[in-house]
Design a protein around this motif. Structure first.
Motif, mmCIF file in Angstrom:
data_model
loop_
_atom_site.group_PDB
_atom_site.id
_atom_site.type_symbol
_atom_site.label_atom_id
_atom_site.label_comp_id
_atom_site.label_asym_id
_atom_site.label_seq_id
_atom_site.Cartn_x
_atom_site.Cartn_y
_atom_site.Cartn_z
ATOM 1 N N ASP A 243 -104.553 21.890 16.094
ATOM 2 C CA ASP A 243 -105.488 21.502 17.149
ATOM 3 C C ASP A 243 -104.870 21.577 18.544
ATOM 4 O O ASP A 243 -105.573 21.796 19.531
ATOM 5 C CB ASP A 243 -106.079 20.105 16.889
ATOM 6 C CG ASP A 243 -105.032 19.011 16.724
ATOM 7 O OD1 ASP A 243 -103.858 19.231 17.098
ATOM 8 O OD2 ASP A 243 -105.384 17.926 16.225
ATOM 9 N N TYR A 246 -105.742 24.626 20.850
ATOM 10 C CA TYR A 246 -107.148 24.955 21.106
ATOM 11 C C TYR A 246 -107.361 25.640 22.456
ATOM 12 O O TYR A 246 -108.339 26.367 22.640
ATOM 13 C CB TYR A 246 -108.021 23.704 20.960
ATOM 14 C CG TYR A 246 -108.205 22.855 22.187
ATOM 15 C CD1 TYR A 246 -109.342 22.993 22.998
ATOM 16 C CD2 TYR A 246 -107.271 21.889 22.545
ATOM 17 C CE1 TYR A 246 -109.539 22.194 24.117
ATOM 18 C CE2 TYR A 246 -107.454 21.093 23.649
ATOM 19 C CZ TYR A 246 -108.594 21.241 24.439
ATOM 20 O OH TYR A 246 -108.781 20.456 25.557
ATOM 21 N N ALA A 290 -115.350 24.954 24.998
ATOM 22 C CA ALA A 290 -114.483 23.929 24.421
ATOM 23 C C ALA A 290 -114.995 22.523 24.697
ATOM 24 O O ALA A 290 -114.761 21.599 23.902
ATOM 25 C CB ALA A 290 -113.071 24.087 24.972
ATOM 26 N N THR A 299 -107.976 16.405 21.155
ATOM 27 C CA THR A 299 -107.562 17.337 22.213
ATOM 28 C C THR A 299 -106.367 16.831 23.031
ATOM 29 O O THR A 299 -105.929 17.511 23.956
ATOM 30 C CB THR A 299 -108.735 17.607 23.178
ATOM 31 O OG1 THR A 299 -109.125 16.367 23.802
ATOM 32 C CG2 THR A 299 -109.933 18.195 22.444
ATOM 33 N N ASN A 303 -104.204 19.212 25.489
ATOM 34 C CA ASN A 303 -104.291 19.036 26.937
ATOM 35 C C ASN A 303 -102.905 18.847 27.546
ATOM 36 O O ASN A 303 -102.621 19.349 28.644
ATOM 37 C CB ASN A 303 -105.167 17.829 27.266
ATOM 38 C CG ASN A 303 -106.621 18.064 26.911
ATOM 39 O OD1 ASN A 303 -107.058 19.200 26.738
ATOM 40 N ND2 ASN A 303 -107.382 16.987 26.765
#
Length: 341
Positions: A243, A246, A290, A299, A303
């Motif tokens: 993840d 992403y 997204a 996320t 990030n």
């Protein structure tokens, strides 16, 4: 890092020469494994793990995953599409579509060299941004990727690959992060190209080719995000992508943004096209996808990774124009070769 250190950093011509290249291909799995073991053995990496990874992570495996998801999510199997990976002096991927002929998706060998190296060096730079030696070496190698590899179309040779591994210093964390981002981009790129075949199969027409590119990005990113969501339920060793990658497709578009920016600064070239949107427009489009509430996954790590990526991304742009203005890039500019390209 202080502004004084940044301002004093320069390009030693002899060091840049070490990165120069030659030959049509440097693919040699046995040499690659031997080289990796020399640099990563102390991190606990074994030869058996490297061989297992080569079976799990390869273009054919990713291509099959893409086709499986296109069939699952869009009802399109794409069984007649083959995969091509020859060296054609381009970092791009494309699909060949023609009635009565075999279809194929091409991902250039140069794509492999440039994109994987890009993630390695820019993530290493962002991790150790305040180390003057790593800062300088990462800038130097990123410039090499953009100028010699991406713009001029040459594959790195063994010496330049050795130089990259020396910069990495056996950093297993960065190797894992970069590899995960790279394979996420491979899936995105393959899915983007097969999406064009999917549109053709359902008779979908586009008045503007750029609109089709946006739609192919949407299909490709949808597949990437759904793979991430599905695989978040699996044990870590069974996952293909994580993840935290992403935003790797966004970083991939920023790779092209740096590619075009470097071309403008070094060669005063502006790439324009009526068929593809500019990277900045594709980036905005990907962010909008997204942020859609239908994609529910963690996320936070992604990030954080992206924030560090942006530090190095912005610094490269700043340093490139600064050094060009100060005349420190003259020895690495190869105008005649650029004109032939």
């Amino acid at each position: 890092m202080s502004e004084d250190i940044r301002a004093k950093f320069f390009l030693p011509p002899d060091d840049y020469e070490i990165l120069r290249f030659g030959g049509e291909s440097v693919k040699d799995e046995e040499k690659g494994i031997e080289r990796m073991m020399r640099y990563y053995q102390e991190s606990g990496l074994t030869e058996e793990q490297l061989r297992e990874n080569s079976q799990k992570y390869n273009l054919n495996q990713m291509f099959q995953i893409v086709k499986d998801y296109l069939e699952k999510e869009y009802g399109y199997h794409g069984k007649g599409i083959e995969l091509s990976n020859r060296y054609q002096h381009s970092v791009n991927s494309y699909i060949f579509l023609d009635e009565g002929r075999e279809q194929f998706v091409h991902i250039d060998e140069l794509f492999e060299s440039s994109v994987m190296s890009f993630f390695l060096v820019i993530l290493k730079w962002s991790k150790e941004f305040d180390d003057p030696e790593i800062y300088g070496n990462c800038f130097l190698y990123l410039l090499f990727i953009m100028n010699d590899v991406s713009i001029l179309g040459d594959i790195p040779n063994e010496k330049s690959n050795e130089a990259l591994l020396q910069i990495m210093q056996g950093d297993a964390q960065i190797m894992n992060l970069a590899s995960s981002c790279y394979w996420t981009v491979v899936i995105f790129s393959l899915a983007h190209e097969v999406a064009h075949s999917y549109f053709a199969s359902i008779g979908r027409k586009f008045s503007d080719r750029r609109k089709e590119e946006f739609e192919a990005d949407a299909v490709a990113y949808d597949i990437v995000l759904k793979i991430i969501i599905d695989q978040s339920r699996l044990e870590e060793q069974k996952r293909i992508i994580e993840d935290y990658t992403y935003l790797a497709p966004v970083m991939y578009m920023q790779f092209f943004d740096l590619f075009y920016y470097t071309d403008r600064v070094l060669y005063n070239k502006r790439i324009t096209t009526d068929t593809h949107p500019l990277p900045k427009d594709r980036i905005s489009h990907l962010f909008a996808i997204a942020n859609d509430d239908k994609y529910d996954f963690d996320t936070v790590d992604g990030n954080h990774l992206y924030s560090g990526f942006l530090d190095a991304y912005d610094e490269y742009r700043t340093q490139l124009i600064l050094k060009k203005e100060r005349g420190k890039l003259a020895k690495i500019i190869r105008t005649e070769e650029r004109e032939r390209r």
